[in-house]
Write a protein that holds these residues in place. Structure first.
Motif, PDB file in Angstrom:
ATOM      1  N   LEU A   1       0.687  -1.158  -0.033  1.00 31.76           N
ATOM      2  CA  LEU A   1      -0.253   0.029   0.279  1.00 31.76           C
ATOM      3  C   LEU A   1       0.633   0.760  -0.120  1.00 31.76           C
ATOM      4  O   LEU A   1       0.192   2.862  -0.128  1.00 31.76           O
ATOM      5  N   ASP A   2       2.119   1.292   0.101  1.00 32.53           N
ATOM      6  CA  ASP A   2       2.949   2.014   0.161  1.00 32.53           C
ATOM      7  C   ASP A   2       3.364   2.267  -0.826  1.00 32.53           C
ATOM      8  O   ASP A   2       3.736   3.609  -1.459  1.00 32.53           O
ATOM      9  N   GLY A   3       3.100   2.291  -2.328  1.00 31.80           N
ATOM     10  CA  GLY A   3       3.303   2.524  -3.206  1.00 31.80           C
ATOM     11  C   GLY A   3       4.582   2.238  -3.851  1.00 31.80           C
ATOM     12  O   GLY A   3       5.296   2.213  -5.042  1.00 31.80           O
ATOM     13  N   ALA A   4       5.340   1.488  -3.227  1.00 32.07           N
ATOM     14  CA  ALA A   4       6.924   0.773  -4.290  1.00 32.07           C
ATOM     15  C   ALA A   4       6.655   0.469  -4.530  1.00 32.07           C
ATOM     16  O   ALA A   4       6.169  -0.759  -4.525  1.00 32.07           O
ATOM     17  N   GLY A   5       7.961  -0.042  -5.581  1.00 38.14           N
ATOM     18  CA  GLY A   5       8.183  -0.923  -6.635  1.00 38.14           C
ATOM     19  C   GLY A   5       7.003  -0.675  -7.593  1.00 38.14           C
ATOM     20  O   GLY A   5       6.106   0.317  -7.730  1.00 38.14           O
ATOM     21  N   THR A   6       6.802  -1.532  -8.810  1.00 38.20           N
ATOM     22  CA  THR A   6       5.664  -1.248 -10.006  1.00 38.20           C
ATOM     23  C   THR A   6       4.841  -1.525  -9.273  1.00 38.20           C
ATOM     24  O   THR A   6       4.263  -2.586  -8.610  1.00 38.20           O
ATOM     25  N   SER A   7       3.599  -0.913  -9.567  1.00 34.63           N
ATOM     26  CA  SER A   7       2.132  -1.932  -9.961  1.00 34.63           C
ATOM     27  C   SER A   7       1.180  -1.174 -11.284  1.00 34.63           C
ATOM     28  O   SER A   7       1.248  -0.513 -11.355  1.00 34.63           O
ATOM     29  N   THR A   8      -0.135  -1.989 -11.046  1.00 31.74           N
ATOM     30  CA  THR A   8      -0.246  -1.996 -11.982  1.00 31.74           C
ATOM     31  C   THR A   8      -2.518  -1.790 -11.331  1.00 31.74           C
ATOM     32  O   THR A   8      -2.452  -2.758 -10.431  1.00 31.74           O
ATOM     33  N   THR A   9      -2.988  -0.913 -11.555  1.00 30.64           N
ATOM     34  CA  THR A   9      -3.882  -0.828 -10.724  1.00 30.64           C
ATOM     35  C   THR A   9      -4.976   0.220 -11.984  1.00 30.64           C
ATOM     36  O   THR A   9      -5.004   0.431 -13.153  1.00 30.64           O
ATOM     37  N   VAL A  10      -6.109  -0.979 -12.047  1.00 28.86           N
ATOM     38  CA  VAL A  10      -7.069  -1.304 -12.815  1.00 28.86           C
ATOM     39  C   VAL A  10      -8.512  -0.428 -11.899  1.00 28.86           C
ATOM     40  O   VAL A  10      -9.002  -0.914 -10.630  1.00 28.86           O
ATOM     41  N   LEU A  11      -8.918   0.753 -12.454  1.00 28.46           N
ATOM     42  CA  LEU A  11      -9.763   1.004 -12.141  1.00 28.46           C
ATOM     43  C   LEU A  11     -11.584   1.475 -13.307  1.00 28.46           C
ATOM     44  O   LEU A  11     -10.473   1.357 -14.444  1.00 28.46           O
ATOM     45  N   SER A  12     -12.306   1.914 -12.572  1.00 29.15           N
ATOM     46  CA  SER A  12     -13.567   2.423 -13.364  1.00 29.15           C
ATOM     47  C   SER A  12     -14.292   3.349 -12.799  1.00 29.15           C
ATOM     48  O   SER A  12     -14.926   3.416 -11.433  1.00 29.15           O
ATOM     49  N   ASP A  13     -14.225   4.429 -13.789  1.00 21.53           N
ATOM     50  CA  ASP A  13     -14.767   5.461 -12.931  1.00 21.53           C
ATOM     51  C   ASP A  13     -16.282   5.098 -13.058  1.00 21.53           C
ATOM     52  O   ASP A  13     -17.173   5.699 -12.480  1.00 21.53           O
ATOM     53  N   ALA A  14     -16.880   4.390 -13.470  1.00 17.11           N
ATOM     54  CA  ALA A  14     -18.500   3.823 -13.403  1.00 17.11           C
ATOM     55  C   ALA A  14     -18.261   3.481 -11.556  1.00 17.11           C
ATOM     56  O   ALA A  14     -19.614   3.823 -11.102  1.00 17.11           O
ATOM     57  N   ASP A  15     -17.864   2.331 -11.176  1.00 17.31           N
ATOM     58  CA  ASP A  15     -17.844   2.027 -10.237  1.00 17.31           C
ATOM     59  C   ASP A  15     -17.687   3.241  -9.303  1.00 17.31           C
ATOM     60  O   ASP A  15     -18.476   2.874  -8.277  1.00 17.31           O
ATOM     61  N   THR A  16     -16.650   4.310  -9.280  1.00 20.50           N
ATOM     62  CA  THR A  16     -16.640   5.101  -7.923  1.00 20.50           C
ATOM     63  C   THR A  16     -18.103   5.706  -7.958  1.00 20.50           C
ATOM     64  O   THR A  16     -17.807   5.972  -6.862  1.00 20.50           O
TER      65      THR A  16
END
Length: 631
Positions: free
Chosen positions: A154-169
């Motif tokens: 959760l601290d954001g270290a390293g590589t990450s991929t985040t998939v979000l949806s504006d509809a779900d938000t």
């Protein structure tokens, strides 16, 4: 930071990164003639020349005299490899792909991951199942390319991929606004937070804080959509995360209180489409006919058992043979047996049309299960939902999960949400909402609220105005794209109908903070709108944050910026920590401890859930200062 997109979300996200987080931003958008732009009123007028001009003007403004990040803009039809390289993806910290097309975002993400394996990726995808697979694929590809198989925290270290949806938000807030008009809901990974707007207390009373007071509403309540509810409204506007003294002195002001925290868990499996319950399979008249014939068969079997002194099972068997005319004639039997055989044959004649009617009704019911249902007679107190696009479909699903009656209105029979409406057996009125008689067919005169979520501002406005003319106190929630136009509309609606509830909700306004937080490598659980401001909920690891580490919960709280709400502890330590510190725990197996005492000291290994303003979260979680390069 690199942002690629073709609609308002890309521009609002770029402004969020630059104005709130003070980051260097490169915005990649299609050429002016090919940009996908939401319909607006008066687009042809020079005063509202283009959304891009308004966003650029907002981006170029410095916030509160602080130094803001620089930005540049590239025009490209598609995010090809050459375009991404020109945008500097190979040396960027994060890339957001927020095109309206899932395939475009996935293709660009695969290319960007090849150009920079350590790049943090944020994708906008409507297909949630595909999004989970894409996250795993891109993270696995990055781990193999960099030789680091560790997962990002959760601290954001390293590589990450985040998939979000504006509809779900946006869907939870839209659904909640349509129901009660005052509830704000955040639901992510099973965590359910519900905040409620409470009316101003009477003179001499103190507002009930609930679990905690998240915000104080504007001093005036007659124009929540106007400037008095924005960030520029000063002391008269809403105050996010007030301290105890401010809450105690807030007589005559409404509050937003955190009222409920629970674990939602995985959703229950939905019922199969096209399989109606038994009560809907046959009509009431047919069910009574079948019941009457069954009673006749039982009566004949009992009579035969009395006349012939036969066994009950054998008597029932002989009665059924007579009923279906497959038994031998009883011409050698006594008179009572012959009379019973004639009555059984007569009942058998009555059974044939009833069975034929049952077959025809069952076939018709199954055929209609896959067709569009019409609003039933006598329906009232329901929600009328206009538009079954991306946003409308998600909101419809949320409303049905809460067993709220809904009637949808959609002009396109092949719209995205039509299949969902059939599966959920939701009535749909096919037709243009601006045409006469369409809203009447949706029973708008007996509806509880109206959700206008089409992509055309004028359609939403016309539907709202007509609905208000039919029922002046109808609760109305509109989706309007242009902020200036929305402000003018809502001021007029509030002045014309002061006793009715009107709310404005912008999907990009709710989604941009979550996308920006993901680009910064933080887990944003969700956003709650407070008038025209946004309050964020985030999961944060304490280590590395001097404002949190080694401080008590009371010392870590900064009014107007952030507040620690919960502590995540291992399951085996939860009960011991709750007893030692006097904190209240949730149900057994919960990993979050709520209502932390102000004396609890935050340790580096702790992970907390906090509420924060956009600027407060940027200050708390912002990246370290670095040497800026010319772009």
């Amino acid at each position: 930071m690199v942002v690629c997109g073709d609609d308002g979300l890309a521009h609002r996200l770029a402004a969020e990164l630059r104005g709130v987080y003070r980051e260097q931003v490169t915005l990649v958008v299609p050429p002016s003639g090919r940009r996908v732009r939401q319909p607006m009123v008066g687009r042809a007028r020079a005063a509202s020349a283009a959304l891009l001009d308004m966003v650029n003007a907002a981006v170029n403004r410095s916030g509160n005299g602080e130094q803001s990040g620089t930005s540049r803009e590239l025009e490209a039809a598609e995010p090809t490899e050459d375009v991404l390289a020109e945008a500097g993806v190979d040396r960027a910290a994060a890339l957001a792909l927020v095109y309206d097309d899932d395939e475009t975002n996935i293709r660009a993400a695969l290319t960007a991951r090849r150009l920079n394996p350590r790049l943090r990726l944020v994708l906008r995808l409507y297909n949630r199942r595909l999004g989970r697979h894409i996250e795993q694929l891109l993270d696995q590809s990055a781990a193999l390319a960099t030789g680091d198989a560790r997962q990002s925290g959760l601290d954001g270290a390293g590589t990450s991929t985040t998939v979000l949806s504006d509809a779900d938000t946006a869907a939870p807030a839209l659904a909640a606004t349509a129901l009660v008009g005052t509830s704000k809901v955040v639901e992510t990974d099973g965590l359910l937070l519900r905040a409620v707007e409470r009316q101003p207390p009477r003179p001499g009373e103190v507002a009930d804080p609930g679990l905690c007071t998240l915000a104080l509403l504007s001093t005036t309540s007659n124009d929540p959509a106007g400037a008095d509810g924005s960030e520029e409204s000063g002391e008269q506007g809403p105050q996010l995360l007030p301290d105890a003294a401010a809450v105690e002195a807030a007589t005559g002001r409404g509050t937003v209180a955190l009222e409920q925290v629970s674990y939602a868990g995985p959703p229950l499996p939905t019922t199969r489409a096209g399989v109606p319950p038994f009560g809907e399979l046959f009509s009431r008249r047919l069910r009574w006919s079948l019941a009457g014939l069954g009673a006749c068969v039982v009566a004949l079997a009992v009579a035969l058992m009395v006349v012939t002194d036969d066994h009950p099972l054998h008597a029932t068997y002989v009665t059924l043979l007579d009923l279906f005319a497959i038994n031998e004639p009883a011409h050698n039997k006594d008179a009572g047996r012959q009379v019973l055989q004639l009555l059984s044959g007569f009942v058998g004649l009555l059974l044939l049309p009833v069975l034929l009617a049952a077959v025809l009704e069952a076939l018709g019911t199954f055929r209609n299960a896959s067709a569009v249902r019409k609003p039933p007679r006598g329906l009232g107190g329901h929600v009328v939902l206009l538009g079954l696009g991306k946003i409308g479909t998600r909101v419809l699903t949320r409303l049905r999960e809460m067993d709220i009656p809904v009637v949808c209105v959609e002009a396109d029979p092949e719209a995205r949400g039509m299949a969902t409406a059939r599966r959920l057996r939701v009535p749909v009125v096919l037709g243009d909402v601006t045409q006469e008689g369409v809203l009447e067919a949706a029973k708008i005169h007996r509806a509880h609220s109206l959700l206008a979520l089409t992509s055309v501002d004028t359609t939403n406005l016309e539907a709202a105005l007509y609905a208000r003319s039919v029922r002046s106190r109808l609760r109305v929630v509109l989706r309007l794209y242009d902020d200036d136009f929305a402000t003018a509309v809502y001021r007029t609606l509030r002045a014309a109908h002061p006793g009715a509830l009107t709310r404005s909700r912008s999907v990009t306004h709710l989604s941009a903070p979550a996308f920006a937080g993901a680009m910064m490598g933080r887990q944003i659980l969700g956003a709650i709108p407070v008038e025209r401001r946004v309050l964020l909920f985030a999961a944060v690891k304490v280590a590395g944050h001097r404002q949190l580490e080694g401080k008590t919960v009371g010392e870590a709280f900064r009014a107007g910026a952030w507040r620690v709400l919960a502590l995540e502890v291992p399951d085996e330590e939860r009960e011991a920590a709750a007893r030692a510190d006097g904190a209240g725990g949730g149900e057994r197996g919960s990993r979050l401890v709520w209502e932390l005492p102000d004396t609890y000291v935050l340790r580096s290994e702790d992970r907390v859930v906090l509420a924060a303003t956009r600027r407060g979260l940027a200050e708390l979680l912002g990246r370290r200062a670095r040497q800026r390069t010319d772009v």
